[in-house]
Design an enzyme around this catalytic site. Structure first.
Site, mmCIF file in Angstrom:
data_model
loop_
_atom_site.group_PDB
_atom_site.id
_atom_site.type_symbol
_atom_site.label_atom_id
_atom_site.label_comp_id
_atom_site.label_asym_id
_atom_site.label_seq_id
_atom_site.Cartn_x
_atom_site.Cartn_y
_atom_site.Cartn_z
ATOM 1 N N SER A 1 0.910 -1.197 0.022
ATOM 2 C CA SER A 1 -0.003 -0.147 -0.075
ATOM 3 C C SER A 1 0.968 1.248 -0.025
ATOM 4 C CB SER A 1 -0.913 0.090 1.210
ATOM 5 O OG SER A 1 -1.267 1.283 1.474
ATOM 6 N N HIS B 1 -1.250 -1.273 -4.128
ATOM 7 C CA HIS B 1 -2.545 -0.751 -3.515
ATOM 8 C C HIS B 1 -2.637 0.614 -3.188
ATOM 9 C CE1 HIS B 1 -6.017 -1.911 -0.984
ATOM 10 N NE2 HIS B 1 -5.416 -1.015 -0.234
ATOM 11 N N ASP C 1 -4.724 3.724 -1.684
ATOM 12 C CA ASP C 1 -5.645 4.006 -0.665
ATOM 13 C C ASP C 1 -6.163 5.437 -0.919
ATOM 14 O OD1 ASP C 1 -3.783 1.848 1.509
ATOM 15 O OD2 ASP C 1 -5.886 1.684 1.004
ATOM 16 N N MET D 1 -8.551 8.349 0.013
ATOM 17 C CA MET D 1 -9.244 8.710 1.406
ATOM 18 C C MET D 1 -9.650 10.045 0.845
ATOM 19 S SD MET D 1 -6.778 7.248 4.104
ATOM 20 C CE MET D 1 -6.484 5.282 4.084
ATOM 21 N N HIS E 1 -8.457 1.222 -3.599
ATOM 22 C CA HIS E 1 -9.155 0.821 -2.495
ATOM 23 C C HIS E 1 -9.762 2.268 -2.141
ATOM 24 C CE1 HIS E 1 -9.366 -0.067 2.146
ATOM 25 N NE2 HIS E 1 -10.579 0.149 1.416
ATOM 26 N N MET F 1 -11.892 4.786 -0.020
ATOM 27 C CA MET F 1 -12.497 5.034 1.207
ATOM 28 C C MET F 1 -13.223 6.285 1.117
ATOM 29 S SD MET F 1 -9.418 3.236 3.367
ATOM 30 C CE MET F 1 -8.255 3.305 2.047
ATOM 31 N N MET G 1 -11.294 -5.520 5.826
ATOM 32 C CA MET G 1 -10.273 -4.703 6.749
ATOM 33 C C MET G 1 -10.227 -5.393 7.972
ATOM 34 S SD MET G 1 -9.673 -2.211 4.589
ATOM 35 C CE MET G 1 -8.835 -1.213 5.675
ATOM 36 N N ASP H 1 -6.689 -6.398 4.488
ATOM 37 C CA ASP H 1 -5.813 -5.281 4.631
ATOM 38 C C ASP H 1 -5.879 -4.497 5.977
ATOM 39 O OD1 ASP H 1 -6.727 -2.098 2.548
ATOM 40 O OD2 ASP H 1 -5.061 -2.644 3.945
HETATM 41 C C1 DX5 Z 1 -6.146 1.625 5.754
HETATM 42 C C2 DX5 Z 1 -5.879 1.087 4.318
HETATM 43 C C3 DX5 Z 1 -4.727 0.218 4.393
HETATM 44 C C4 DX5 Z 1 -3.348 0.659 4.874
HETATM 45 C C5 DX5 Z 1 -2.542 -0.821 5.475
HETATM 46 O O1 DX5 Z 1 -7.204 2.379 5.871
HETATM 47 O O2 DX5 Z 1 -6.640 0.612 3.715
HETATM 48 O O3 DX5 Z 1 -4.165 -0.343 3.013
HETATM 49 O O4 DX5 Z 1 -2.526 1.401 4.261
HETATM 50 O O5 DX5 Z 1 -1.475 -0.253 5.890
HETATM 51 P P1 DX5 Z 1 -0.863 -1.258 7.030
HETATM 52 O O6 DX5 Z 1 -0.275 -2.392 6.592
HETATM 53 O O7 DX5 Z 1 0.335 -0.439 7.743
HETATM 54 O O8 DX5 Z 1 -1.716 -1.640 8.175
HETATM 55 ZN ZN ZN Z 2 -6.168 -0.192 1.763
#
Ligand code: DX5
Ligand code: ZN
Length: 222
Positions: A12, A37, A39, A41, A70, A72, A141, A179
């Site tokens: 990620s 990956h 993220d 947000m 991903h 969010m 998650m 994840d």
């Molecule tokens: C959290 C993200 C994850 C995160 C994982 O909201 O969706 O993908 O980046 O990071 P680690 O592996 O450090 O938990």
């Molecule tokens: Zn993620």
């Protein structure tokens, strides 16, 4: 491990140095991981604001790896389309952020990308059962979304187990992705519970030797 779903490692970018995303993606490529990956947000669905499609688009020419986005965000249907334009190969959105899940999955498929649904820890996996025949990825998650570096929540493993048996019973084709808090200590139990796709952020970007770390997640196999 089901041969139909060989283990995939998806570092990620959230935990990378945002001042050097080009080298972050290059390090993912050099590590032997298969997916990147992303993220995305919006600071509303989760209390953090990361990056969006323009950043993904900027990095798209730098890598031939599979871009696993991903979302969010509160408005996944809009951001999904933007992510596809930016070069996503898969778009995973949150069950909790959308009403018309099936419609968005169909739209993503019409746009030629893989479609996934993500569940926060408190959402029962039964919530997505009607969608499973249509999904390419179910993202479980194992932290409350928003930040990297959190502690793995073992209570989410029962969802992995259910997804694994439902997939086998019905010959469905979704990948089981996990994840949050994935590292050498937690990956084996996630895989034993049914995960075949491991998202890993802070452990990857803090590893002395990312290639060796990725190998360790594969149980020492290449
Ligand atoms: C959290 C993200 C994850 C995160 C994982 O909201 O969706 O993908 O980046 O990071 P680690 O592996 O450090 O938990
Ligand atoms: Zn993620």
């Amino acid at each position: 491990m089901d041969d139909k779903f060989p283990l995939i490692i998806a570092p990620s970018v959230l935990s990378a140095d945002f001042a050097a995303l080009g080298s972050a993606v290059a390090s993912i490529e050099a590590s032997g991981a298969e997916w990147v990956h992303w993220d995305v947000m919006d600071g509303r669905f989760v209390p953090n604001l990361s990056f969006g499609p323009p950043v993904i688009q900027a990095l798209r020419p730098r890598s031939s790896l599979f871009f696993d986005v991903h979302l969010m965000v509160e408005n996944p249907s809009f951001m999904a389309g933007e992510s596809v334009k930016a070069g996503a190969n898969a778009v995973t959105f949150h069950w909790e952020a959308e009403v018309h899940h099936h419609r968005l999955v169909e739209t993503l498929h019409q746009q030629g990308v893989k479609a996934g649904i993500a569940l926060v820890p408190s959402t029962p996996v039964e919530a997505v059962k009607e969608l499973l025949p249509f999904l390419d990825i179910v993202l479980i998650m194992t932290v409350n979304p928003g930040f990297g570096g959190q502690k793995y929540l073992t209570f989410c493993e029962s969802k992995l187990q259910k997804l694994l048996s439902w997939r086998a019973e019905n010959s469905w084709n979704y990948r089981i992705s996990v994840d949050g808090g994935i590292q050498t200590a937690t990956a084996p139990q996630a895989v034993a519970s049914g995960a075949d796709t491991l998202v890993t952020g802070s452990a990857f970007f803090s590893a002395q030797d990312p290639r060796e770390y990725v190998r360790s997640l594969r149980g020492g196999r290449e």
